[in-house]
Scaffold this motif. Sequence first.
Motif, PDB file in Angstrom:
ATOM      1  N   HIS A  48      14.685  14.761   2.234  1.00  0.00           N
ATOM      2  CA  HIS A  48      13.409  14.865   3.303  1.00  0.00           C
ATOM      3  C   HIS A  48      12.051  14.885   2.417  1.00  0.00           C
ATOM      4  O   HIS A  48      11.838  15.312   1.287  1.00  0.00           O
ATOM      5  CB  HIS A  48      13.584  16.079   4.195  1.00  0.00           C
ATOM      6  N   ASP A  49      10.855  14.079   3.321  1.00  0.00           N
ATOM      7  CA  ASP A  49       9.622  13.918   2.449  1.00  0.00           C
ATOM      8  C   ASP A  49       8.518  15.279   2.956  1.00  0.00           C
ATOM      9  O   ASP A  49       7.809  15.399   1.983  1.00  0.00           O
ATOM     10  CB  ASP A  49       8.976  12.688   3.296  1.00  0.00           C
ATOM     11  N   LEU A  50       8.759  15.820   3.839  1.00  0.00           N
ATOM     12  CA  LEU A  50       7.624  16.811   4.438  1.00  0.00           C
ATOM     13  C   LEU A  50       8.253  18.142   4.931  1.00  0.00           C
ATOM     14  O   LEU A  50       9.488  18.180   5.403  1.00  0.00           O
ATOM     15  CB  LEU A  50       6.776  16.504   5.473  1.00  0.00           C
ATOM     16  N   LEU A  51       7.741  19.042   4.514  1.00  0.00           N
ATOM     17  CA  LEU A  51       8.103  20.313   5.053  1.00  0.00           C
ATOM     18  C   LEU A  51       7.035  21.274   5.974  1.00  0.00           C
ATOM     19  O   LEU A  51       5.935  21.395   5.525  1.00  0.00           O
ATOM     20  CB  LEU A  51       8.407  21.373   3.610  1.00  0.00           C
ATOM     21  N   LEU A  52       7.581  21.556   7.198  1.00  0.00           N
ATOM     22  CA  LEU A  52       6.380  22.180   8.133  1.00  0.00           C
ATOM     23  C   LEU A  52       6.535  23.684   7.617  1.00  0.00           C
ATOM     24  O   LEU A  52       7.569  24.208   7.116  1.00  0.00           O
ATOM     25  CB  LEU A  52       6.809  22.024   9.490  1.00  0.00           C
ATOM     26  N   GLN A  53       5.432  24.307   8.368  1.00  0.00           N
ATOM     27  CA  GLN A  53       5.205  25.695   7.901  1.00  0.00           C
ATOM     28  C   GLN A  53       6.447  26.569   8.576  1.00  0.00           C
ATOM     29  O   GLN A  53       6.841  27.621   7.885  1.00  0.00           O
ATOM     30  CB  GLN A  53       3.896  26.448   8.592  1.00  0.00           C
ATOM     31  N   ASP A  54       7.078  26.072   9.500  1.00  0.00           N
ATOM     32  CA  ASP A  54       8.254  26.827  10.277  1.00  0.00           C
ATOM     33  C   ASP A  54       9.624  26.536   9.428  1.00  0.00           C
ATOM     34  O   ASP A  54      10.647  26.857   9.820  1.00  0.00           O
ATOM     35  CB  ASP A  54       8.406  26.605  11.646  1.00  0.00           C
ATOM     36  N   GLY A  55       9.520  25.570   8.311  1.00  0.00           N
ATOM     37  CA  GLY A  55      10.859  25.587   7.632  1.00  0.00           C
ATOM     38  C   GLY A  55      11.454  23.999   7.942  1.00  0.00           C
ATOM     39  O   GLY A  55      12.381  23.732   7.447  1.00  0.00           O
ATOM     40  N   ASN A  56      10.973  23.549   9.161  1.00  0.00           N
ATOM     41  CA  ASN A  56      11.527  21.998   9.625  1.00  0.00           C
ATOM     42  C   ASN A  56      11.182  20.933   8.575  1.00  0.00           C
ATOM     43  O   ASN A  56      10.386  20.776   8.256  1.00  0.00           O
ATOM     44  CB  ASN A  56      10.855  21.616  10.967  1.00  0.00           C
ATOM     45  N   ARG A  57      12.292  20.228   8.436  1.00  0.00           N
ATOM     46  CA  ARG A  57      12.248  19.258   7.316  1.00  0.00           C
ATOM     47  C   ARG A  57      12.117  17.878   8.106  1.00  0.00           C
ATOM     48  O   ARG A  57      12.699  17.518   8.997  1.00  0.00           O
ATOM     49  CB  ARG A  57      13.546  19.062   6.472  1.00  0.00           C
ATOM     50  N   ILE A  58      11.102  17.022   7.521  1.00  0.00           N
ATOM     51  CA  ILE A  58      10.747  15.684   8.149  1.00  0.00           C
ATOM     52  C   ILE A  58      10.837  14.595   7.108  1.00  0.00           C
ATOM     53  O   ILE A  58      10.555  14.794   5.983  1.00  0.00           O
ATOM     54  CB  ILE A  58       9.387  15.581   8.680  1.00  0.00           C
ATOM     55  N   GLU A  59      11.696  13.499   7.471  1.00  0.00           N
ATOM     56  CA  GLU A  59      11.766  12.527   6.611  1.00  0.00           C
ATOM     57  C   GLU A  59      10.903  11.261   7.464  1.00  0.00           C
ATOM     58  O   GLU A  59      11.116  11.241   8.536  1.00  0.00           O
ATOM     59  CB  GLU A  59      13.257  11.988   6.826  1.00  0.00           C
ATOM     60  N   VAL A  60       9.925  10.800   6.725  1.00  0.00           N
ATOM     61  CA  VAL A  60       9.082   9.722   7.053  1.00  0.00           C
ATOM     62  C   VAL A  60       9.658   8.429   6.956  1.00  0.00           C
ATOM     63  O   VAL A  60       9.871   7.952   5.605  1.00  0.00           O
ATOM     64  CB  VAL A  60       7.759  10.115   6.609  1.00  0.00           C
ATOM     65  N   LYS A  61       9.734   7.545   7.928  1.00  0.00           N
ATOM     66  CA  LYS A  61      10.144   6.256   7.671  1.00  0.00           C
ATOM     67  C   LYS A  61       8.901   5.301   8.154  1.00  0.00           C
ATOM     68  O   LYS A  61       8.381   5.365   9.119  1.00  0.00           O
ATOM     69  CB  LYS A  61      11.282   5.848   8.612  1.00  0.00           C
ATOM     70  N   THR A  62       8.487   4.509   7.187  1.00  0.00           N
ATOM     71  CA  THR A  62       7.136   3.896   7.338  1.00  0.00           C
ATOM     72  C   THR A  62       7.574   2.244   7.441  1.00  0.00           C
ATOM     73  O   THR A  62       8.205   1.807   6.392  1.00  0.00           O
ATOM     74  CB  THR A  62       6.073   4.000   6.282  1.00  0.00           C
ATOM     75  N   LYS A  63       6.927   1.382   8.182  1.00  0.00           N
ATOM     76  CA  LYS A  63       7.053   0.117   8.187  1.00  0.00           C
ATOM     77  C   LYS A  63       5.729  -0.771   8.059  1.00  0.00           C
ATOM     78  O   LYS A  63       4.877  -0.250   8.666  1.00  0.00           O
ATOM     79  CB  LYS A  63       7.512  -0.598   9.582  1.00  0.00           C
ATOM     80  N   ARG A  64       5.694  -1.904   7.364  1.00  0.00           N
ATOM     81  CA  ARG A  64       4.606  -2.424   7.222  1.00  0.00           C
ATOM     82  C   ARG A  64       4.591  -3.691   8.089  1.00  0.00           C
ATOM     83  O   ARG A  64       5.428  -4.200   8.543  1.00  0.00           O
ATOM     84  CB  ARG A  64       4.281  -3.102   5.909  1.00  0.00           C
ATOM     85  N   ARG A  65       3.572  -4.012   9.036  1.00  0.00           N
ATOM     86  CA  ARG A  65       3.318  -4.928   9.768  1.00  0.00           C
ATOM     87  C   ARG A  65       1.976  -5.522   9.897  1.00  0.00           C
ATOM     88  O   ARG A  65       0.981  -5.233   9.251  1.00  0.00           O
ATOM     89  CB  ARG A  65       3.434  -4.265  11.237  1.00  0.00           C
ATOM     90  N   THR A  66       1.904  -6.724  10.381  1.00  0.00           N
ATOM     91  CA  THR A  66       0.590  -7.642  10.628  1.00  0.00           C
ATOM     92  C   THR A  66       0.209  -7.419  11.970  1.00  0.00           C
ATOM     93  O   THR A  66      -0.662  -8.025  12.560  1.00  0.00           O
ATOM     94  CB  THR A  66       0.537  -8.809  10.081  1.00  0.00           C
ATOM     95  N   VAL A  67       0.639  -6.781  12.903  1.00  0.00           N
ATOM     96  CA  VAL A  67       0.383  -6.609  14.561  1.00  0.00           C
ATOM     97  C   VAL A  67       0.463  -5.081  14.786  1.00  0.00           C
ATOM     98  O   VAL A  67       1.268  -4.307  13.999  1.00  0.00           O
ATOM     99  CB  VAL A  67       1.139  -7.398  15.227  1.00  0.00           C
ATOM    100  N   SER A  68      -0.032  -4.708  15.715  1.00  0.00           N
ATOM    101  CA  SER A  68       0.151  -3.345  16.087  1.00  0.00           C
ATOM    102  C   SER A  68       1.599  -3.058  16.608  1.00  0.00           C
ATOM    103  O   SER A  68       2.129  -4.033  17.246  1.00  0.00           O
ATOM    104  CB  SER A  68      -0.911  -2.780  17.252  1.00  0.00           C
ATOM    105  N   PRO A  69       2.128  -1.966  16.413  1.00  0.00           N
ATOM    106  CA  PRO A  69       3.567  -1.580  16.933  1.00  0.00           C
ATOM    107  C   PRO A  69       3.292  -1.546  18.449  1.00  0.00           C
ATOM    108  O   PRO A  69       2.472  -1.037  19.440  1.00  0.00           O
ATOM    109  CB  PRO A  69       3.782  -0.234  16.410  1.00  0.00           C
ATOM    110  N   GLN A  70       4.599  -2.214  18.989  1.00  0.00           N
ATOM    111  CA  GLN A  70       4.668  -2.131  20.594  1.00  0.00           C
ATOM    112  C   GLN A  70       5.887  -1.448  20.966  1.00  0.00           C
ATOM    113  O   GLN A  70       6.734  -1.149  20.182  1.00  0.00           O
ATOM    114  CB  GLN A  70       4.750  -3.609  21.029  1.00  0.00           C
TER     115      GLN A  70
END
Length: 146
Positions: A29-51
């Motif tokens: 995982h990438d991030l850790l919240l103060q309450d201990g929950n683990r977050i994995e961040v998935k990032t996409k590159r685009r040339t338009v705003s996401p719909q």
Amino acid sequence: AGYLGEEALALYIDADIVSNNRGLDKYNHDLLLQDGNRIEVKTKRRTVSPQPHYDVSVAKTSKHQQPDIYAFISLEFEKATKTHPRKYYGLKKIWLCGYMPSREYWDRATLWESGKVDKTNNFKTHVDMYNLAISDLYKDLIGILA
């Protein structure tokens, strides 16, 4: 792109970035919240705003990761090259598309095998991936963490 998505979200939700830490957790995982929950961040590159009908993706090769929650970020750029691998120029906006508990994501996402072409935008998958529409994501963490 991935690190930029992590940095932006960590600042927004006041989470600790652990993807650069020593040890094996950085692969799960990438991030850790103060309450201990683990977050994995998935990032996409685009040339338009996401719909809402656009997809978010988790590669099959990432199934070993053990986050509690996936977060999906889109980076919108002014332009990109046409050749593979694409190069992107002129970051315009960073979009938080939404969240999904990891177990629910795997239950709801659809497998797109390598080589499949998305007929809506001619994107050809390069690896097996699990996709879900942005409209299916939760827009904030409150409902997920409650």
